[in-house]
Design a protein around this motif. Sequence first.
Motif, mmCIF file in Angstrom:
data_model
loop_
_atom_site.group_PDB
_atom_site.id
_atom_site.type_symbol
_atom_site.label_atom_id
_atom_site.label_comp_id
_atom_site.label_asym_id
_atom_site.label_seq_id
_atom_site.Cartn_x
_atom_site.Cartn_y
_atom_site.Cartn_z
ATOM 1 N N PHE A 14 0.836 -1.203 0.000
ATOM 2 C CA PHE A 14 0.000 0.000 0.000
ATOM 3 C C PHE A 14 0.866 1.246 0.000
ATOM 4 N N ASP A 15 1.902 1.254 0.813
ATOM 5 C CA ASP A 15 2.784 2.422 0.883
ATOM 6 C C ASP A 15 3.392 2.729 -0.478
ATOM 7 N N GLU A 16 3.803 1.699 -1.190
ATOM 8 C CA GLU A 16 4.389 1.890 -2.518
ATOM 9 C C GLU A 16 3.327 2.376 -3.511
ATOM 10 N N PHE A 17 2.129 1.807 -3.435
ATOM 11 C CA PHE A 17 1.014 2.239 -4.277
ATOM 12 C C PHE A 17 0.729 3.715 -4.038
ATOM 13 N N LEU A 21 0.696 6.951 -6.458
ATOM 14 C CA LEU A 21 -0.629 7.536 -6.672
ATOM 15 C C LEU A 21 -0.670 9.038 -6.376
ATOM 16 N N LEU A 22 -0.116 9.456 -5.267
ATOM 17 C CA LEU A 22 -0.233 10.854 -4.839
ATOM 18 C C LEU A 22 0.276 11.868 -5.862
ATOM 19 N N TYR A 43 -10.758 -2.167 2.188
ATOM 20 C CA TYR A 43 -9.450 -1.817 2.746
ATOM 21 C C TYR A 43 -8.894 -0.564 2.071
ATOM 22 N N LEU A 44 -8.900 -0.566 0.731
ATOM 23 C CA LEU A 44 -8.362 0.582 0.004
ATOM 24 C C LEU A 44 -9.179 1.840 0.257
ATOM 25 N N HIS A 45 -10.486 1.695 0.329
ATOM 26 C CA HIS A 45 -11.333 2.852 0.613
ATOM 27 C C HIS A 45 -10.941 3.474 1.949
ATOM 28 N N ALA A 49 -8.832 7.041 1.790
ATOM 29 C CA ALA A 49 -9.644 8.188 2.202
ATOM 30 C C ALA A 49 -8.880 9.113 3.151
ATOM 31 N N GLU A 50 -7.840 8.613 3.776
ATOM 32 C CA GLU A 50 -6.999 9.444 4.638
ATOM 33 C C GLU A 50 -6.162 10.437 3.819
ATOM 34 N N HIS A 51 -6.038 10.184 2.493
ATOM 35 C CA HIS A 51 -5.129 10.967 1.665
ATOM 36 C C HIS A 51 -5.800 11.665 0.482
#
Length: 75
Positions: A14-17, A21-22, A43-45, A49-51
Amino acid sequence: MQAAQALGDTDTKFDEFLRHLLPVVEQGRRVIVFTFSRPVVAYLHCRLAEHVRVDVLYEKFSPRTKDIVDLIGHL
């Protein structure tokens, strides 16, 4: 087992994704992420959503539809 426990809530995939993404989102571009796994969607939602702004679309796929999507993915 100790190594797994030492990771805690760390999710390197996730961190790499998110790292990739950002910058795309910061350019004002939109991103669509596809998965057939509802637990992954949830999970992804939650995590994304935090970012960034996140919308979730659900669709029931018949086995035939999934075969067609899989075929398109291999083109």
